[in-house]
Design a protein around this motif. Structure first.
Motif, PDB file in Angstrom:
ATOM      1  N   ASN A  58      91.699  57.949 -39.743  1.00 32.00           N
ATOM      2  CA  ASN A  58      90.876  56.893 -39.155  1.00 32.00           C
ATOM      3  C   ASN A  58      89.707  56.580 -40.094  1.00 32.00           C
ATOM      4  O   ASN A  58      88.982  57.493 -40.477  1.00 32.00           O
ATOM      5  N   PRO A  59      89.552  55.317 -40.536  1.00 37.16           N
ATOM      6  CA  PRO A  59      90.277  54.114 -40.123  1.00 37.16           C
ATOM      7  C   PRO A  59      91.675  54.048 -40.743  1.00 37.16           C
ATOM      8  O   PRO A  59      91.979  54.780 -41.681  1.00 37.16           O
ATOM      9  N   SER A  60      92.475  53.135 -40.213  1.00 36.97           N
ATOM     10  CA  SER A  60      93.843  52.999 -40.705  1.00 36.97           C
ATOM     11  C   SER A  60      93.932  52.095 -41.929  1.00 36.97           C
ATOM     12  O   SER A  60      94.996  51.994 -42.538  1.00 36.97           O
TER      13      SER A  60
END
Length: 220
Positions: free
Chosen positions: A116-118
């Protein structure tokens, strides 16, 4: 020639002990409860192309979720987990790069289940070099009847480097303020340069010498 039965029964008690120990070890590993760990790790941008640089509101760290046996998870820290993006051969422009478990390097036995984040967004800009004049910043509080005459700066120009969007709009570099404080004679002072943007770099970082002539009003 000895038969297969001979080799199976030869030292059978040692073979049996080895089998029991191997089975016990396998059962210990197989039945050990798995654990999960979430840690924050730096995001490394690798292989930045020559004469390009990263700009914008870049992502510098990511959250990584790991799963593994308790023994493996217990010894994991941000020091032995890394997340990387390979920028090799990327052209300049705005980029959106997806992040997945394949971008994460974790210790053996740890499974990366989430990042995370992707994805991360950033700009790749051309690096420009430019020569600009140095403008002295003078705070004038002279004694009554005096005025500033000539002002000289050495060197009068400096070479700067940085992202194209920042360099193209910059026309000069100012010094830190020089205070005259009611002086009545010439002043010569070493002054640092006040670079207005942290992404702009001086090619030869060094202070400049500013010489300010102070004279009586009406004299030329």
């Amino acid at each position: 020639m000895r038969s297969l039965k001979y080799w199976l029964t030869y030292n059978w008690h040692l073979k049996l002990i080895s089998l029991i120990l191997a089975t016990m070890l396998w059962m210990m590993v197989a039945t050990e409860a798995s654990s999960e760990l979430g840690i924050e790790v730096p995001l490394e941008y690798r292989n930045v192309p020559a004469r390009l640089e990263i700009t914008g509101d870049t992502t510098n760290s990511v959250q990584v979720r790991l799963r593994g046996s308790s023994n493996v998870i217990r010894d994991i820290s941000a020091k032995n987990v890394s997340t990387t993006i390979d920028l090799n051969n990327m052209p300049p422009g705005e980029k959106i790069v997806p992040l997945s478990p394949q971008n994460v390097q974790a210790p053996f036995g740890a499974e990366v289940i989430r990042v995370n984040p992707s994805s991360v967004r950033f700009n790749l800009e051309r690096t420009l070099t430019k020569t600009v004049p140095v403008v002295p910043t003078i705070l004038s509080q002279l004694s009554d009847g005096f005025e500033i005459g000539s002002v000289m700066v050495n060197p009068g120009k400096v070479e700067i480097e940085g992202p194209e969007s920042r360099i193209s709009t910059l026309t000069s570099i100012a010094t830190i303020p020089i205070r005259l404080d009611r002086r009545q004679t010439q002043i010569e002072q070493v002054a640092d340069l006040d670079v207005p943007d942290p992404q702009i770099r001086l090619q030869r970082p060094a202070p400049v010498v500013v010489r300010v002539e102070i004279r009586r009003k009406g004299l030329r």
